[in-house]
Design an enzyme around this catalytic site. Structure first.
Site, PDB file in Angstrom:
ATOM      1  N   ASP A 173       0.815  -1.211   0.000  1.00 51.50           N
ATOM      2  CA  ASP A 173       0.000   0.000   0.000  1.00 51.50           C
ATOM      3  C   ASP A 173       0.849   1.262   0.000  1.00 51.50           C
ATOM      4  O   ASP A 173       0.325   2.360  -0.193  1.00 51.50           O
ATOM      5  CB  ASP A 173      -0.951   0.001   1.208  1.00 51.50           C
ATOM      6  N   ASP A 217     -11.203  -7.025  10.394  1.00 46.79           N
ATOM      7  CA  ASP A 217     -11.099  -8.468  10.514  1.00 46.79           C
ATOM      8  C   ASP A 217     -12.177  -9.050  11.429  1.00 46.79           C
ATOM      9  O   ASP A 217     -12.795 -10.060  11.123  1.00 46.79           O
ATOM     10  CB  ASP A 217      -9.701  -8.862  11.028  1.00 46.79           C
TER      11      ASP A 217
END
Length: 593
Positions: free
Chosen positions: A58, A364
């Site tokens: 990223d 998550d």
């Protein structure tokens, strides 16, 4: 539970596995650290033709890509070396740091050759980063370097997908002629005016990119600093998916998050031993553990939104790597790039019903809950030899930053009753000691919970409220894994690190000082009152205040006694004293008003 792995009935039917690794910032997560994790994952004791390793960068860093390029050459020597001598762990950084000399049957000559090769590789990578330049002769060796130009930065760049090792290419072999796992670098498109949804969107981009390259039915994801510590982890995990009676119900297999740098007494409370050894396993009674974002194996289908049905069956032959043979690598890379643009997910269910969920830094957890809601169960497996090892925050600031991120969108509930408080803590102490923690380690955990509640969780709630009111946008701060020598030395000595004028420190110091002043003031009042008044009025307050003062001792030392660079800055101590004085002035003025 110990599993003896063999797959005589499955043979060549073993599922292919796509391994996802995410990195975000080359400064906090150095490329040399990232590739050691990558190399450990490429060296699993599992058929290499069934493995594909993907890195999502990223940060869009050319230096991370260069490190990956260097790793492809080193892997040709490292992987056969690991398998020939049954090396553990298979992260070169971890392996060479644990041993100064070879162990039998490895010969000193070969051990030195591999170590020198690794040291030279890391030196080249670090030199390129220090000089802020990739040598021109290296750039000509791979077309991928052409993707970077002067206009590219971490927040504004095009999609980049490069297949560094094509597992179906007959030339992609190690120095013994054995096939290598597929290795892919990805940096999804980022533009300033498009929300990029942090790690969640990176994971979703990886799901799509891998679908056109390998499309394996099992997806494993791990953080870039969590290297593989157990060569049999994939085989262990497959037991839960291939089980003929219960395997079809299991949506994902979750391993605990372990660290290799926890101090003896767990100074910052990061080991979470009771949670890993007791609570996570206990969740089996309610469908299984949560997904914690790393060290997890998922069925690809459940990450794509599939609902569990009793007649569910899976074709483990699906998705092998035949897609790479259907067309040239260039065309596949271009197809993959089109799946990682900023606008690809517009008007789709990605981030909602499909893939990892958006809208929360702890994506998550809510993704795992959604999987459970669709009827799937999960498995928690904590083997004797940890499957993954990573780097825990080594300073208080890093710990608080990480906990603040985890705490957003959560609410904590406090206990009212003294009995419940005492019983809970006694049982917590019993759990910690039975799981291998020391008494001092347990005490450090209690201190850190107190600190996190009044800093990380507080700021996490505030940030969440601001986001809900539209006053700010969600941010994701990467916890740095880099410390200087003095900081590391103090960490090993279990001395708390402050050093900077962090706003959280003002809260910590102010409350610590307030408790100290209240204790002294309470003791003075006890001297002038009768015993009955003390028992009925002051004793509960004195006990509580005394406990708080005791647990705050490291903060008093940092403010008034320590002289090292990690002490509490004088400006923080001064500000805290000012807040305490202000609190007492307000207390004095309230009766007057």
């Amino acid at each position: 539970m110990v599993i003896n792995i063999s797959f005589p009935r499955h043979g060549e039917m073993l599922p292919c596995v796509d391994i996802f690794v995410c990195t975000a910032d080359p400064r906090s997560e150095p490329p040399s650290l990232v590739i050691s994790t990558i190399l450990s994952l490429m060296a699993y004791d599992y058929p290499a033709e069934k493995l594909s390793v993907y890195l999502s960068d990223d940060g869009g860093s050319i230096f991370t890509f260069y490190a990956m390029w260097e790793a492809t050459s080193f892997a040709k020597h490292w992987i056969p070396f690991c398998k020939r001598y049954n090396i553990e762990p298979r992260s070169p950084a971890a392996y060479f740091s644990e041993s100064d000399e070879p162990q039998e049957p490895c010969t000193p000559k070969e051990w030195s050759f591999i170590k020198d090769m690794y040291d030279e590789m890391t030196e080249r990578i670090d030199s390129a980063i220090m000089s802020d330049k990739i040598p021109e002769e290296i750039k000509t060796n791979h077309k991928g370097f052409c993707e970077w130009n002067l206009e590219i930065n971490s927040k504004d760049h095009q999609s980049i997908v490069e297949i560094l090792v094509d597992g179906k290419d007959q030339n992609a072999v190690d120095n013994e002629g054995n096939v290598l796992p597929t290795l892919v670098y990805m940096a999804r498109e980022k533009r300033p005016h498009h929300n990029h949804n942090f790690k969640a969107r990176a994971m979703n981009a990886l799901i799509r990119v891998s679908s056109v390259i390998s499309n394996s039915p099992i997806i494993m994801n791990v953080d870039c600093d969590m290297y593989s510590n157990n060569k049999d982890t994939i085989r262990d995990s497959m037991c839960f998916f291939l089980d003929e009676e219960m395997g079809h119900k299991n949506g994902f297999v979750q391993y605990p998050q372990n660290y290799n740098n926890i101090t003896k007494n767990n100074i910052y409370g990061n080991s979470l031993q009771a949670i890993k050894k007791v609570e996570m396993g206990g969740l089996d009674s309610v469908g299984g553990p949560l997904y914690i974002g790393t060290g997890c194996f998922h069925r690809r289908e459940i990450l794509c939104g599939m609902i569990f049905t009793k007649d569910y069956k899976v074709d483990w032959n699906g998705g092998a790597k035949d897609k790479i043979q259907e067309s040239i690598v260039y065309n596949i890379e271009e197809k993959a790039k089109s799946l990682t643009t900023c606008t690809y997910e517009y008007d789709t269910q990605w981030g909602n019903e499909i893939g990892v969920k958006y809208g929360c830094p702890v994506e998550d957890v809510i993704t795992g809950l959604a999987i459970h809601c669709r009827g799937w169960e999960s498995v928690y497996y904590n083997p004797i030899r940890p499957a993954f090892l990573g780097v825990a925050p080594a300073t208080l600031s890093q710990t608080l930053l990480q906990t603040k991120r985890w705490s957003e969108d959560y609410k904590s509930m406090d206990r009212a009753l003294v009995f419940v408080f005492c019983v809970t803590n006694l049982y917590n102490l019993y759990e910690a000691l039975s799981c291998g923690d020391t008494m001092k380690g347990w005490w450090n955990v209690q201190r850190m919970w107190m600190v996190k509640r009044m800093t990380s969780y507080l700021f996490g709630v505030i940030d969440t409220l601001r986001k809900l009111l539209g006053l700010s946008h969600m941010t994701f701060a990467v916890s740095s894994k880099v410390c200087d020598e003095d900081v590391s030395k103090r960490y090993e000595q279990e001395i708390m690190e402050f050093g900077s004028s962090n706003p959280e420190y003002v809260i910590i110091a102010s409350i610590a000082l307030l408790n100290l002043v209240c204790l002294v003031g309470g003791l003075c009042q006890i001297i002038t009152c009768s015993w009955n008044i003390f028992v009925n009025t002051f004793s509960p307050q004195l006990i509580l205040c005394g406990m708080l003062v005791t647990i705050n001792i490291p903060f008093y030392e940092a403010m008034f006694l320590r002289k090292d660079k990690g002490r509490m800055p004088f400006s923080v101590t001064l500000a805290s004293a000012g807040f305490v004085v202000l609190a007492f002035l307000i207390d004095i003025m309230i009766p007057i008003v």
